[in-house]
Motif scaffolding. Structure first.
Motif, short mmCIF file in Angstrom:
data_model
loop_
_atom_site.label_atom_id
_atom_site.label_comp_id
_atom_site.label_asym_id
_atom_site.label_seq_id
_atom_site.Cartn_x
_atom_site.Cartn_y
_atom_site.Cartn_z
N SER B 8 0.92 -1.36 -0.13
CA SER B 8 0.14 0.15 -0.14
C SER B 8 0.93 0.88 0.25
CB SER B 8 -1.57 -0.04 1.03
OG SER B 8 -1.69 -0.73 1.23
N LEU B 9 1.94 0.97 1.13
CA LEU B 9 2.77 2.29 0.48
C LEU B 9 3.48 2.23 -0.28
CD1 LEU B 9 4.16 4.57 2.86
CD2 LEU B 9 6.21 2.84 3.07
N ARG B 10 3.81 1.28 -1.09
CA ARG B 10 4.36 1.26 -2.07
C ARG B 10 3.57 2.50 -3.34
NH1 ARG B 10 8.59 1.69 0.86
NH2 ARG B 10 9.11 -0.34 1.54
N LEU B 70 10.67 2.64 -13.18
CA LEU B 70 9.94 0.85 -12.02
C LEU B 70 10.41 0.21 -12.94
CD1 LEU B 70 5.55 1.53 -12.12
CD2 LEU B 70 7.52 1.88 -10.43
N THR B 71 11.00 -0.96 -12.35
CA THR B 71 11.83 -2.78 -12.80
C THR B 71 10.94 -3.34 -13.23
OG1 THR B 71 12.61 -2.90 -10.79
CG2 THR B 71 13.59 -0.98 -11.59
N HIS B 102 10.30 1.22 -5.27
CA HIS B 102 9.18 0.88 -5.60
C HIS B 102 9.38 -0.81 -5.07
CE1 HIS B 102 7.82 4.51 -6.50
NE2 HIS B 102 8.90 4.84 -7.25
N TRP B 103 8.62 -1.72 -5.65
CA TRP B 103 8.66 -2.84 -5.55
C TRP B 103 9.91 -3.34 -6.87
CZ3 TRP B 103 4.43 -0.15 -6.97
CH2 TRP B 103 4.41 -0.14 -7.58
N HIS B 104 9.88 -4.76 -6.97
CA HIS B 104 10.62 -4.69 -8.10
C HIS B 104 9.78 -6.20 -8.60
CE1 HIS B 104 13.05 -6.44 -11.20
NE2 HIS B 104 13.43 -6.93 -10.80
N ARG B 147 13.18 -6.06 -1.00
CA ARG B 147 12.36 -5.12 -1.75
C ARG B 147 11.31 -5.67 -1.82
NH1 ARG B 147 13.25 -0.53 -5.29
NH2 ARG B 147 15.93 -0.71 -4.47
N PRO B 148 9.44 -5.04 -1.65
CA PRO B 148 9.43 -5.75 -2.33
C PRO B 148 8.48 -6.47 -3.59
CG PRO B 148 8.78 -4.07 -1.50
CD PRO B 148 9.55 -3.75 -1.46
#
Lengths: 270, 299
Positions: B8-10, B70-71, B102-104, B147-148
């Motif tokens: 949610s934070l990301r 983003l990745t 951010h998520w990967h 990371r997420p």
């Protein structure tokens, strides 16, 4: 579905992408092919209902790999021709297959596997391996993680090796493939390739035999004195004033190009 | 179902709107400013940039200063049978460090076996056992990358063995077990629905949309233009209106998200690609307006 059963299905699928006789066997008798790869009977049945899609997967995997090889080795692939490239890739997949996770490494892996075969194949032009190697050189130099290092700050010294830019490569070919003649001239060729510090593009220097020999020794980490002496030996020359002047001029040019970065700050062992 | 707090934070800090996959054919133009003010974010595949020197790193750093990036990986082989590749993860973790928190993401697929890399997105069995196994690998990946993680549903052209669950159930179980996000590729949903004969919206209705952190959208092509029995997720054609509608359906339910327009083959000139992005942004904006209206707000 247990993990063993799942693993068997995945492994069989991968084998179908790699084994050279897989397309024929899939078309002729997929259940037997899958059984030989340990696939559970129920999974065999559902996969057999999707035989054509399994062949589509194989075609997609091979097509994608041929595509990147063709992108990086266009002249080589034009000489090979499509049917031969299909056969070569099929054999590559069966004997080795790509190992790197980086897609751009596939052409280099393919060439490393193919080169020994191509050298022995009289049906292929003798310059093919040189040409392919040269086609990959641009990518290798451009993508080199090393390169652009700062000068050592040490003046060249006879008792020290030299420091070179990390992008530098020395290539020796039996054909002058870099001149884009068709077909290339059979001519012993030594090239020094490096990444230009301003444009970040590859630059080539065609080397004389003595410059090539000197580079070989310097690249191997020899002290400058030893490299010069061994170059004379290699080239059947005496260390004359003319020789030393020519080598000094060559080294100065490399310095101007940002290829030669001064003396290394450590001496070789012994 | 709980929504993981870190995701949610990301999502709150992530870009929204329709972005583009940053490709080699136009990266120099983007670096020169040709997309400034036109694209809310770019997405890259780290494998195209890792272990690569020359002009690339500085160019990517300049782009990163001007756009959120983003990745989305290609080679993790979440469905693979071998242990996760330590060298790959070490390099990837280092590579991702400058890209914010951010998520990967990577794909729900396997990429090879026995050290052989097939460089394609290959199907995994839809079973609970498979969901458990892959979820454990996703958790391990998140730990290694610090990371997420998010995972993407792929296009698949055959079932790899007898499924014990269907794809939505498989994905939902995996997301819950891995506590990860979903990069929902709506073109893949359309491709699979067409090839396997299911209803795409019914499929989407069973996906835990609260887990969706990003959408992917792309074009597809027939495998055989004559028979037209199988469509392939080629990323080589403009997005079709049926896929637009799926995009809108999701956005109406999720609210703002990053949506990536993927183009990897037959890549048009950047102005044409930007024009398609603009068209999709309009689809996205209209979906958000309908969402506002449905919520009783002003469009």
């Amino acid at each position: 579905m247990t993990e063993d059963r799942e693993g068997a299905a995945i492994a069989a699928f991968a084998a179908a992408m790699c084994e050279p006789d897989a397309p024929a066997r899939i078309r002729d008798d997929l259940p037997t092919y899958l059984a030989e790869h340990g696939v559970d009977p129920a999974d065999r049945e559902i996969l057999t209902r999707h035989r054509d899609q399994l062949l589509v997967y194989r075609a997609m995997v091979h097509s994608r790999l041929r595509g990147v090889i063709s992108e990086y080795l266009p002249r080589t692939v034009a000489i090979l021709g499509k049917p031969r490239l299909h056969r070569e890739l099929s054999a590559f997949m069966a004997e080795q297959a790509p190992r790197s996770v980086y897609f751009r490494c596939v052409p280099g892996e393919f060439l490393a596997w193919a080169a020994p075969r191509w050298r022995l194949d009289d049906a292929l032009p003798a310059h093919l391996v040189d040409l392919a190697s040269h086609e990959l050189l641009d990518q290798e130099v451009h993508d080199s993680v090393a390169g652009g290092e700062a000068a050592s700050g040490l003046p060249l010294a006879l008792d020290r090796p030299v420091q070179l830019d990390g992008s530098v490569r020395l290539r020796r070919y039996a054909f002058a493939v870099h001149r884009n003649d068709d077909p290339p001239t059979r001519e012993p060729t030594a090239l020094l390739a490096y990444r230009d510090r301003d444009s970040l593009r590859m630059r080539l220097l065609e080397l004389t035999p003595r410059a090539a020999a000197l580079c070989s020794h310097l690249f191997a980490g020899a002290c400058l004195q030893t490299a010069l002496t061994d170059t004379c030996t290699d080239c059947g020359e005496v260390m004359s004033d003319e020789f030393l002047a020519a080598m000094a001029s060559f080294l100065a040019d490399l310095g101007d190009r940002g290829v030669l970065l001064g003396a290394a700050d450590s001496c070789p062992p012994g | 179902m709980s929504v993981p707090s870190d995701l949610s934070l990301r999502s709150a800090t992530a870009p929204t709107g329709v972005g583009l996959g940053l490709r080699g054919s136009f990266i120099a133009e983007v670096d020169a400013g040709a997309a400034d003010g036109r694209v809310p974010f770019f997405e890259i595949s780290p494998e195209n940039h890792m272990h690569r020197g020359g002009a690339g790193p500085a160019r990517l750093a300049r782009i990163r200063e001007r756009f959120p990036v983003l990745t989305h990986g290609l080679s993790m082989s979440i469905g693979g049978l071998e242990p996760l590749d330590s060298d790959y993860f070490a390099t990837l973790r280092e590579f991702l460090a400058p890209f914010g928190e951010h998520w990967h993401s990577d794909h729900l697929c396997f990429c090879g076996v026995d050290g052989k890399q097939l460089h394609d997105l290959l199907p995994v069995p839809f079973t609970s056992a498979s969901a458990r196994r892959l979820a454990a690998r996703v958790r391990e990946a998140a730990d290694r990358l610090e990371r997420p993680m998010a995972v993407e549903n792929i296009s698949y052209y055959l079932p790899l063995g007898v499924p014990s669950v269907d794809e939505p159930e498989f994905i939902a179980e995996l997301l819950e077990r891995a506590d990860c996000g979903l990069v929902l590729d709506v073109n893949n949903v359309f491709v699979n629905a067409t090839n396997h004969g299911f209803d795409a919206r019914a499929w989407l209705a069973r996906i835990p949309l609260a887990r969706v952190v990003q959408l992917h959208i792309a074009g597809h092509e027939f495998w055989d233009d004559v028979e037209q029995t199988l469509i392939i997720d080629t990323h080589g054609a403009p997005v079709r209106t049926e896929v637009d509608e799926l995009l809108a359906w999701v956005i109406e339910r999720t609210g703002p998200l990053p949506v990536l327009l993927e183009r990897d083959n037959n890549i048009p000139a950047l102005p044409e690609l930007l024009a398609e992005r603009d068209r999709l942004q309009a689809v996205y904006d209209r979906a958000l307006a309908r969402r506002e209206l449905a919520a009783g707000g002003q469009p």
